[in-house]
Design a protein around this motif. Structure first.
Motif, PDB file in Angstrom:
ATOM      1  N   PHE B  72      -7.956  27.199 -38.645  1.00 49.40           N
ATOM      2  CA  PHE B  72      -8.998  26.915 -39.621  1.00 49.40           C
ATOM      3  C   PHE B  72      -9.137  25.433 -39.909  1.00 49.40           C
ATOM      4  O   PHE B  72     -10.084  25.011 -40.578  1.00 49.40           O
ATOM      5  CB  PHE B  72      -8.694  27.646 -40.945  1.00 49.40           C
ATOM      6  CG  PHE B  72      -8.947  29.120 -40.890  1.00 49.40           C
ATOM      7  CD1 PHE B  72      -7.904  30.009 -40.694  1.00 49.40           C
ATOM      8  CD2 PHE B  72     -10.230  29.620 -41.030  1.00 49.40           C
ATOM      9  CE1 PHE B  72      -8.133  31.376 -40.650  1.00 49.40           C
ATOM     10  CE2 PHE B  72     -10.468  30.983 -40.991  1.00 49.40           C
ATOM     11  CZ  PHE B  72      -9.418  31.862 -40.794  1.00 49.40           C
ATOM     12  N   GLY B 132     -16.739  24.393 -46.184  1.00 44.93           N
ATOM     13  CA  GLY B 132     -17.691  25.404 -45.747  1.00 44.93           C
ATOM     14  C   GLY B 132     -18.961  25.351 -46.569  1.00 44.93           C
ATOM     15  O   GLY B 132     -20.053  25.609 -46.075  1.00 44.93           O
TER      16      GLY B 132
ATOM     17  N   GLY C 103     -14.990  26.649 -49.550  1.00 41.20           N
ATOM     18  CA  GLY C 103     -14.740  26.677 -48.118  1.00 41.20           C
ATOM     19  C   GLY C 103     -13.774  25.632 -47.589  1.00 41.20           C
ATOM     20  O   GLY C 103     -13.964  25.130 -46.487  1.00 41.20           O
ATOM     21  N   ARG C 105     -10.781  26.351 -46.768  1.00 42.08           N
ATOM     22  CA  ARG C 105     -10.026  27.152 -45.806  1.00 42.08           C
ATOM     23  C   ARG C 105      -8.522  26.915 -45.882  1.00 42.08           C
ATOM     24  O   ARG C 105      -7.774  27.287 -44.970  1.00 42.08           O
ATOM     25  CB  ARG C 105     -10.517  26.926 -44.364  1.00 42.08           C
ATOM     26  CG  ARG C 105     -12.007  27.143 -44.209  1.00 42.08           C
ATOM     27  CD  ARG C 105     -12.461  26.985 -42.778  1.00 42.08           C
ATOM     28  NE  ARG C 105     -12.190  25.668 -42.249  1.00 42.08           N
ATOM     29  CZ  ARG C 105     -12.861  24.572 -42.532  1.00 42.08           C
ATOM     30  NH1 ARG C 105     -13.856  24.621 -43.388  1.00 42.08           N
ATOM     31  NH2 ARG C 105     -12.529  23.416 -41.999  1.00 42.08           N
ATOM     32  N   PHE C 118     -13.245  34.027 -42.496  1.00 37.51           N
ATOM     33  CA  PHE C 118     -14.205  33.033 -42.985  1.00 37.51           C
ATOM     34  C   PHE C 118     -15.596  33.363 -42.455  1.00 37.51           C
ATOM     35  O   PHE C 118     -15.750  33.842 -41.346  1.00 37.51           O
ATOM     36  CB  PHE C 118     -13.763  31.660 -42.494  1.00 37.51           C
ATOM     37  CG  PHE C 118     -14.552  30.510 -43.053  1.00 37.51           C
ATOM     38  CD1 PHE C 118     -15.415  29.794 -42.261  1.00 37.51           C
ATOM     39  CD2 PHE C 118     -14.398  30.145 -44.387  1.00 37.51           C
ATOM     40  CE1 PHE C 118     -16.125  28.719 -42.778  1.00 37.51           C
ATOM     41  CE2 PHE C 118     -15.104  29.086 -44.909  1.00 37.51           C
ATOM     42  CZ  PHE C 118     -15.968  28.362 -44.094  1.00 37.51           C
ATOM     43  N   MET C 145     -14.768  32.250 -47.916  1.00 40.36           N
ATOM     44  CA  MET C 145     -13.671  33.067 -47.413  1.00 40.36           C
ATOM     45  C   MET C 145     -13.807  34.485 -47.948  1.00 40.36           C
ATOM     46  O   MET C 145     -14.342  34.692 -49.034  1.00 40.36           O
ATOM     47  CB  MET C 145     -12.317  32.537 -47.887  1.00 40.36           C
ATOM     48  CG  MET C 145     -11.922  31.172 -47.437  1.00 40.36           C
ATOM     49  SD  MET C 145     -11.615  30.971 -45.707  1.00 40.36           S
ATOM     50  CE  MET C 145     -10.633  32.365 -45.312  1.00 40.36           C
TER      51      MET C 145
END
Lengths: 173, 469, 232
Positions: B72, B132, C103, C105, C118, C145
């Motif tokens: 990740f 993200g 995000g 992670r 994810f 996630m």
């Protein structure tokens, strides 16, 4: 706003000679200073009688920062408490890290603002005495004088010591 | 100083033409060639490309990168560590060399401090780039929101945020305050809009005796403060990894290991930047082989230190054969062999023997070889820390390899271009040579005859520091 | 009433059929990402069935290990989230808050069981597949996630029903999708704080173990060891 006698000198030795001559005039402490492109050792030409105080502000900044960091950690833990990873709500090691970082930031800002204030930065007085020729290797020796008699004696002392272009100016030291 | 014949025992500043010195040192400010415009243009174009690709990634999703489960974290996070590591350059040169009274640092000061500030800016952007949902990054800010939620200070990422912010403010302050006397000099030597610009920036500094004394104390205080901040910043960045339950990451050695690696890559970066500045702005007389020799010696020491830390880590894993960690290290002989070999060769095998040779250290073109090799090797090392540990972690069923895509390469190229662009703009508008420090060194230097030889003697003013409070 | 939700997985019974995975996908609005993305190791399964091989051909045997989220008491994922997008709720579950996640992670990196997945893209359900979406939970956006929640929507539903009827939750009221679907009955769900629940009785079995216990995560998913014997 006062009368300042400004003399330009070729090097540190001639400026020092003038400085010694000016001592004979018994001007009050702190009325004579140099303006130079490189820092001169204290006592080379003039001495600076005022103690340097701003490191205290740096230290105070450290404590203020530490309190802020501690407060930030505790507040973020306790205002909306959530259990994460089985750790206690008030977790000590992360608190120490955050407290340390914000404390260092506080000390840094304390040095910046305290030092800046004590150096007289950001004030831009309109008639600050300055001579751009210091960047060509000259040293400006400035003496704040009261009355015409002191002014005349100061000009004489500087000229005798070898000053180029000794003049009287109205301005701030 | 025209018209005055130098006397024996005179300090070197007395027989320096200061106007000429100023012109020589400020060439970057005074002369602009087409090469500068070209450089800025290329850097700007690559930066723009990086920004466009970043926006594409933000709008489409992280899927356009090479990330997967379980890897990740990849190129972005390794680059973050790399850029923050490079930022330890200026701290070492300015702060540590200042406190140890190493006067040779004068011409290298400003360039190194600028490098610190701008690499930090690039490194500080990457935590936003790798998210993200980048547009929600403000959730990590401690502010009273209608959700009544606050950030989680137990997370190493929040420690990162605090540490990098403090270090960024600290290094910018350090850079700026260090420039004030030079900005005053530029103010006095310029006209028009430039004079207004430098007048505002020099904050009214004139160079009175009282100002210089306090300036010296402030600079020393900054140096004392920035060193623990720098050490803590890279320790905290290392703890992003060390705090995790990932085999190969969860090691107590990470904090000092990363700090050493940062100083290592930082000095190599300084060597490269100084070599470029020397060539671009014709500073051959100021940035002498002596400076590169000293930087080379520091670099040689760091090569050994880095090698020592790496060997220690490897030794403990090899000796214990803890299965989880051993799988990670075994992958260095498998899919990650090219990266591993690059790292060992570029960080140790090439630099160490070369840097032991005075001939290499004293030649600007030769010392660039180990310096560039180290920068490449350290980047490989960061990648080697992040990727194999995730790719070969606890559960073998989900093991997977990782390779970045064009998206990640573009965005990171944009980040590098941002550094180049910021640096070029800085060198154009600000003094890239610490003129006041160079002059101060010349002022303290005299030629002293001892017996049959004449040596350079540099005066050091003792006891000045006790004059405060 | 405080609950201690737990899951028991009997490895003697698991055949590796994967029905639990399909059921979970259907229940929790998990997208089907396609062959290409699966080849890039981006499967979004909240529960996965690990397969390991024991022995050499011709005596090779497959060992199946279904792995949902362990709902660890000392969850390493909760600690490292900078924005509290995952935390431990009152039922002892590891809760995931999709709209808080930014995000980073980091939680996925810190999960030793690699159960967190994810959202690499905004996945679409083309008509008429959108009609299969469950209204009880969201469809997650890109950059967020997600992971197994022990079907928290079913837990909530059971609590609401019990409250309406003025009673406590009974054993068997809450059945996550995977448990409901498992054909050989390898999965069992229940409340450990209830001394009479089926799971409390089942977990008295000496075959019990937990995955990667040496890491100290204190998981709530307990496995019952596969016994090797004739015909197995």
């Amino acid at each position: 706003m006062s009368t300042v006698i400004v003399g330009l000198f070729e090097g540190v030795e001639t400026a020092a000679r003038a400085g010694r001559a000016l001592k004979g005039l018994s001007l009050p402490a702190g009325s004579v200073t140099t303006i130079s492109a490189v820092p001169l050792p204290d006592g080379a030409v003039v001495t600076d009688p005022a103690p340097i105080r701003f490191p205290r502000i740096a230290i105070a900044g450290w404590f203020v920062g530490a309190a802020a960091g501690l407060g930030l950690s505790l507040a973020t833990y306790m205002l909306y408490p959530l259990v994460t990873g089985g750790k206690t709500i008030v977790s000590v090691p992360p608190t120490l890290i955050i407290t340390y970082e914000v404390a260092m930031l506080g000390a840094l800002l304390g040095t910046l603002f305290g030092g800046g204030r004590e150096m007289g930065l950001l004030r831009f007085p309109p008639k600050a005495i300055h001579d751009p020729r210091i960047h060509d290797g000259k040293i400006a020796l400035c003496a704040r004088v009261e009355g015409d008699e002191q002014a005349r004696r100061a000009i004489e002392a500087m000229r005798e010591a070898g000053g180029i272009e000794v003049r009287a100016e109205e301005g701030e030291l | 100083m025209s018209g005055v014949a130098p006397r024996p025992g005179d300090h070197h500043l007395a027989h320096t033409d200061e106007a000429k010195l100023f012109e020589r040192l400020s060439r970057s400010n005074l002369v602009t060639t087409w090469k500068w415009y070209l450089g800025v243009g290329i850097a700007g174009a690559v930066l723009l490309w990086g920004v466009i690709v970043f926006m594409y990634m933000a709008l489409t999703g992280m899927g356009v990168t090479g990330y997967n489960k379980p890897v990740f974290w990849g190129l972005y996070e390794a680059s973050l560590v790399f850029w923050i590591g490079l930022s330890h350059s200026g701290t070492l040169i300015s702060a540590i060399l200042r406190l140890t009274h190493a006067t040779w640092r004068a011409p290298v000061l400003r360039g190194a401090e600028a490098m610190t500030a701008f690499t930090l800016m690039v490194g500080g952007l990457i935590p936003i780039i790798h998210l993200g949902r980048n547009w929600r990054v403000y959730y990590a800010l401690p502010y009273p929101s209608s959700r009544e939620l606050w950030p989680n200070m137990r997370s190493p990422l929040m420690w990162d945020a605090m540490a990098i912010t403090t270090y960024l403010i600290g290094s910018l302050t350090f850079l700026y305050v260090g420039m004030i006397p030079d900005l005053a000099l530029l103010r006095d030597k310029s006209a028009g809009w430039r004079r207004k610009f430098y007048s505002a920036l020099s904050l009214g500094f004139r160079g009175t005796h009282a100002q210089w004394r306090r300036y010296h104390v402030a600079s020393t205080l900054f140096a004392i403060l920035i060193i623990p901040i720098a050490v803590s910043v890279h320790s905290i960045v290392s703890w992003d990894f060390a705090m995790a339950k990932v085999p190969g990451w969860h090691s107590t050695i990470f904090a000092p290991y990363f700090v050493v690696g940062a100083i290592f890559s930082g000095i190599a970066g300084v060597v490269i930047v100084m070599a470029i500045l020397r060539k671009a702005f014709r500073l051959e007389s100021v940035l002498t082989p002596l400076h590169f020799d000293n930087l080379g010696k520091l670099l040689c020491t760091m090569t050994l230190l880095w090698g020592y830390f790496y060997f220690t880590e490897f030794l403990t894993v090899w000796y214990n054969r803890n299965p989880e960690e051993w799988e990670v290290f075994s992958s260095y002989a498998g899919p990650y062999l090219p990266l591993f070999l690059t790292m060992i060769v570029c960080n140790f095998v090439i630099p160490f023997p070369m840097l032991c040779l005075k001939r290499v250290r004293r030649s600007v073109s030769l010392i660039l070889v180990p310096a560039i090799s180290i920068v490449i090797g350290m980047y490989a090392e960061r990648l080697l820390i992040v990727i194999p540990s995730l790719a070969r972690r606890n559960d073998p069923f989900i093991w997977a390899n990782y390779f970045p895509t064009w998206v990640e390469f573009s965005v990171m190229a944009g980040a590098a271009a941002m550094f180049v662009l910021l640096y070029m703009l800085f060198a154009k508008f600000f003094p890239i040579m610490a003129i006041s420090d160079i002059k101060e060194r010349l002022f303290h230097t005299t030629d002293r005859t001892i017996g049959g030889t004449t040596v350079e003697s540099i005066a050091r003013v003792e006891g000045e520091e006790e004059a405060h409070a | 009433m405080k609950h201690t939700w737990a899951m028991a997985i009997d490895l003697d019974r698991c055949t590796g059929c994967g029905a639990c995975v399909v059921a979970c996908n259907a229940e929790n609005n998990i997208p089907v990402i396609g062959e290409a993305e699966a080849g890039k190791n981006r499967l979004m399964h909240w529960i996965r069935v690990n397969r390991y091989w024991e022995g050499e051909f011709p005596e090779a045997q497959a060992v199946y290990l279904p792995i949902p989220c362990m709902q660890c008491e000392r969850a390493p994922c909760e600690l490292v989230c900078p924005v509290y997008a995952t935390y431990h709720n009152e039922d002892g579950l590891n809760a995931m808050v999709y709209n808080r996640c930014i995000g980073t992670r980091y939680c996925a990196n810190n999960c030793p069981y690699s159960v967190r997945v994810f959202n690499w893209y905004d996945y679409k359900w083309e008509k008429p597949l959108d009609e299969q979406l469950s209204p009880d939970l969201t469809v997650r956006s890109r950059g967020v996630m997600e992971k197994c929640t022990f079907c928290i929507q079913r837990i909530r539903r059971a609590k609401e029903t019990a409250a309406e009827e003025g009673r406590e939750i009974r054993d068997g009221d809450v059945v996550p999708a995977c448990v409901q679907t498992c054909p050989p009955g390898a999965l069992l769900f229940g409340d450990l704080s209830d001394p009479h629940s089926e799971i409390t009785r089942k977990l008295k079995d000496p075959r019990r173990f937990r995955l990667m216990e040496h890491l100290g995560t204190d998981p709530r998913v307990v496995y019952l060891k596969r016994q090797k014997g004739a015909g197995r």
